[in-house]
Design a protein around this motif. Structure first.
Motif: not given
Length: 338
Positions: A211-212, A82, A241, A219, A215-216
């Motif tokens: 990746l932000s 990814a 968030q 994962v 997003e990271a």
């Protein structure tokens, strides 16, 4: 899905060395997989891996379904693909597994001496009873061999359980084992640090790939094999968030040792070099963990040797006391009859 026993450490190291070298050379995946050779006993798994890749399955999925990759390796490689860092991750896995294989060989070599001493003691200790006729030859062999058989069986069970646990595969009792492992005085801290290191290194690779953080994070958390640690790290994403900086989210973790990690994350956020600071922390943790493992591999044989020596001393003292008691009884019985 069929479950395969994990490959041995040297074979897994060879596998990722090959994949990393082919990736570095820029060789097409089909050609790189065609050159993969892990020996005749694993030819079926390799052919299944090639077949799955040829049918469009991604490399991590094909490696997992064919039995070449463990669950942890599959999770880590999914994160690497990814992020576009497959080569770096292949090389990281190859180095880690090669080091673990070397430590395993060294441990086996160091355990040979206490094992040999124990075997000799088991055969020598009942010899006086054999020569005096108190033990028949068959009973002598049974008395000497039975502890060795039990120890060998226990050792095989421990090795199989360790291999299954290290593979990351789910199973009955895994959560209990993870909880017990974390509760152990020294081993638990090492296990927790290793899981945290895996998360931090994966997060650093993902951020370096562009990746932000949103997003990271999920994962990277998915690469952690202990579900208790993974559950603790899952709290990071909702906190970020909601607008909190990552350093504040790290400070709120309950299980992970966050003292040094929090400082590195805070420094990275302040300087705009979060990925670099995370990678630096992961590299430092890798060095520290390797040193701890070397020390454990050095002291474990010494501990076992001490236990064997104490057992031999106990047997000698117990035999001496038994002989003295027998002599006292043999003297006292005629006096009582008289």
């Amino acid at each position: 899905m069929r479950r395969f026993p994990p490959l041995s450490l040297p074979v897994r190291a060879l596998l990722f060395q090959h994949l990393g070298a082919m990736e570095k050379a820029g060789m097409p995946a089909e050609r790189a997989h065609a050159l993969l050779d892990l020996g005749p006993t694993l030819r079926g798994r390799v052919e299944a891996f090639r077949d799955l890749c040829g049918r469009g399955v991604d490399v991590p999925g094909a490696g997992s379904r064919s039995g070449l990759f463990t669950l942890f390796e599959t999770r880590l490689l999914r994160a690497a693909f990814a992020a576009g860092t497959a080569q770096t991750t292949y090389e990281r896995l190859a180095r880690s597994l090669a080091g673990a294989a070397a430590q395993q060989r060294a441990l086996r070599s160091r355990l040979m001496l206490p094992g040999a001493v124990l075997a000799i003691a088991l055969f020598v200790q009942p010899l006086p009873q054999l020569f005096s006729g108190a033990l028949k030859p068959t009973l002598y062999l049974a008395k000497a061999l039975l502890p060795l058989v039990l120890l060998a069986t226990a050792g095989m069970l421990v090795m199989r359980t360790s291999a299954w646990f290290a593979s990351g595969e789910p199973g009955v009792g895994r959560a209990t084992l993870e909880r017990l492992l974390l509760a152990l005085p020294i081993v638990g801290k090492v296990h927790l640090r290793r899981n945290t290191r895996d998360f931090v290194e994966s997060l650093a690779l993902l951020l370096q790939a562009g990746l932000s953080l949103f997003e990271a994070l999920p994962v990277a958390v998915a690469t952690v094999d202990n579900q208790l640690v993974r559950r603790d790290l899952h709290a990071l994403l909702p906190a970020v968030q909601s607008g909190a900086p990552l350093s504040s989210a790290v400070a709120a973790l309950r299980l992970v040792d966050k003292a040094q990690l929090h400082a590195m994350v805070h420094l990275g956020e302040e300087s705009g070099t979060l990925a670099a600071m995370l990678q630096r922390h992961a590299d430092a943790e890798s060095v520290a963990l390797a040193q701890i493992q070397r020390e454990m591999m050095t002291w474990l044989p010494r501990l076992l040797y001490s236990m064997v020596a104490l057992w031999m001393a106990f047997q000698i003292l117990g035999g001496t006391k038994l002989a003295q008691d027998s002599a006292a009884i043999s003297v006292a019985v005629p006096q009582w009859r008289g």
